[in-house]
Design a protein around this motif. Structure first.
Motif, short mmCIF file in Angstrom:
data_model
loop_
_atom_site.label_atom_id
_atom_site.label_comp_id
_atom_site.label_asym_id
_atom_site.label_seq_id
_atom_site.Cartn_x
_atom_site.Cartn_y
_atom_site.Cartn_z
N CYS A 286 23.20 22.96 -82.13
CA CYS A 286 23.96 23.51 -83.25
C CYS A 286 25.40 23.74 -82.80
O CYS A 286 25.64 24.38 -81.77
N THR A 287 26.36 23.20 -83.54
CA THR A 287 27.76 23.48 -83.26
C THR A 287 28.09 24.90 -83.70
O THR A 287 27.93 25.25 -84.87
N VAL A 288 28.54 25.72 -82.76
CA VAL A 288 28.84 27.12 -83.04
C VAL A 288 30.25 27.28 -83.57
O VAL A 288 30.50 27.97 -84.56
N ALA A 289 31.22 26.65 -82.91
CA ALA A 289 32.63 26.79 -83.29
C ALA A 289 33.41 25.75 -82.50
O ALA A 289 32.84 24.97 -81.74
N ARG A 290 34.72 25.78 -82.66
CA ARG A 290 35.59 24.90 -81.88
C ARG A 290 36.71 25.72 -81.28
O ARG A 290 37.26 26.61 -81.92
N TYR B 3 17.85 28.40 -73.23
CA TYR B 3 18.97 28.60 -74.13
C TYR B 3 20.26 28.29 -73.38
O TYR B 3 20.53 28.90 -72.33
N LEU B 4 21.08 27.38 -73.89
CA LEU B 4 22.33 27.01 -73.24
C LEU B 4 23.48 27.09 -74.23
O LEU B 4 23.36 26.67 -75.38
N VAL B 5 24.62 27.60 -73.74
CA VAL B 5 25.88 27.57 -74.49
C VAL B 5 26.77 26.55 -73.79
O VAL B 5 27.05 26.68 -72.59
N VAL B 6 27.21 25.54 -74.53
CA VAL B 6 27.93 24.41 -73.95
C VAL B 6 29.29 24.27 -74.61
O VAL B 6 29.38 24.24 -75.85
N LYS B 7 30.36 24.19 -73.80
CA LYS B 7 31.66 23.81 -74.34
C LYS B 7 32.02 22.42 -73.82
O LYS B 7 32.06 22.19 -72.62
N HIS B 8 32.26 21.52 -74.76
CA HIS B 8 32.71 20.18 -74.41
C HIS B 8 34.22 20.25 -74.17
O HIS B 8 35.00 20.46 -75.11
N GLU C 189 34.52 21.49 -78.67
CA GLU C 189 33.33 21.90 -79.42
C GLU C 189 32.46 22.83 -78.58
O GLU C 189 32.19 22.56 -77.40
N VAL C 190 32.05 23.94 -79.19
CA VAL C 190 31.12 24.88 -78.56
C VAL C 190 29.77 24.70 -79.23
O VAL C 190 29.65 24.78 -80.46
N GLU C 191 28.76 24.47 -78.42
CA GLU C 191 27.44 24.10 -78.93
C GLU C 191 26.38 25.03 -78.35
O GLU C 191 26.48 25.49 -77.21
N PHE C 192 25.37 25.31 -79.16
CA PHE C 192 24.20 26.07 -78.72
C PHE C 192 23.03 25.11 -78.66
O PHE C 192 22.76 24.38 -79.62
#
Length: 256
Positions: free
Chosen positions: A47-51, A149-154, A159-162
């Motif tokens: 899921c894209t959380v924010a940018r 559970y991972l929080v990923v920033k590309h 893009e910040v993704e969950f």
């Protein structure tokens, strides 16, 4: 209301402490990947959380907020799961008493955090900053398995993704009524929880980005070392937010 208060009682704190005596019930599948023939189900949600602007995470930005909420287990869907854990425990090894909720019933289930991810992965345009953790189920849990559970920033796009990934199967359940209920509704409830957790995290992150106070950790009255999550001030339904859902399959139909 009485059921809502049960996690705040001394008996729940005692049950949390007792988890230290239990072993992981998860027997990892042999070979390079879980076997469908062994009844394992695999799940993945993104899921894209924010940018944010490209590059390193912004101080106080979406990635950091999401990491804090995931650390504190504030994203969990309270209509399905709430949890107790000791605030002072380091993440690796942290025991959590999960309270499963279904049709007015309550089921206590123990898990233990057994993995931690913290660093930059990949390089160039594929570089990403990743933080998160995973737990495995303990003896007495209704399931056997692992959830991460991972929080990923590309870093290239901002893009910040969950991401939520898991593998699970039903553990032996002695009570025939509980076993039947799990066979009929276990997988659908599991899917609802994962989707709702992603939606809640997105909502909470955006609320803080738009000026809402940071979600505070709630503790048990008289025992500030024990946290209850999600906190009561966050027990509101999450609105629908889009997510990319990849549903795993099971070799035994809807059973996990």
């Amino acid at each position: 209301m009485l059921r809502e208060r049960r996690l705040y009682r001394a008996r729940a704190a005692e049950a949390l402490r007792a988890l230290a005596l239990l072993d992981v019930n998860d027997a990892p599948p042999t070979g390079p990947a879980p076997s469908w023939n062994a009844g394992w189900s695999l799940d993945e949600l993104r899921c894209t959380v924010a940018r944010e602007p490209p590059g390193a995470p912004v101080p106080g930005g979406a990635w950091e907020i999401a990491c804090r909420l995931v650390h504190d287990y504030q994203f969990a869907e309270p209509r399905i799961l709430r949890a107790l854990y000791r605030r002072g425990d380091a993440l690796p090894g942290r025991d959590m008493l999960l309270e499963g909720r279904f049709l007015g019933l309550r089921f206590d289930m123990g898990v233990r955090v057994t993995s931690l991810v913290d660093g930059t992965q990949g390089s160039g345009a594929a570089a990403r900053r990743v933080w998160g953790w995973g737990y495995q189920t303990l003896e007495g849990h209704l399931e056997e398995g692992e959830l991460t559970y991972l929080v990923v920033k590309h870093l290239g796009s901002g893009e910040v993704e969950f991401r939520i990934t898991g593998r699970s199967r039903r553990a032996p359940i002695a009570n025939p009524l509980v076993r039947l209920g799990f066979v009929m509704f276990g997988r659908s409830t599991q899917h609802r929880f994962l989707r709702a957790a992603a939606q809640r995290l997105c909502r909470l992150v955006h609320a803080e980005l738009h000026g809402a106070p940071a979600a505070r950790v709630e503790t048990v009255p008289g025992d500030p070392g024990v946290a209850v999550a999600p906190a009561r001030h966050l027990l509101t339904p999450a609105p629908h937010l889009s997510s990319r859902w990849r549903r795993g399959r099971s070799s035994r139909g809807s059973r996990a």
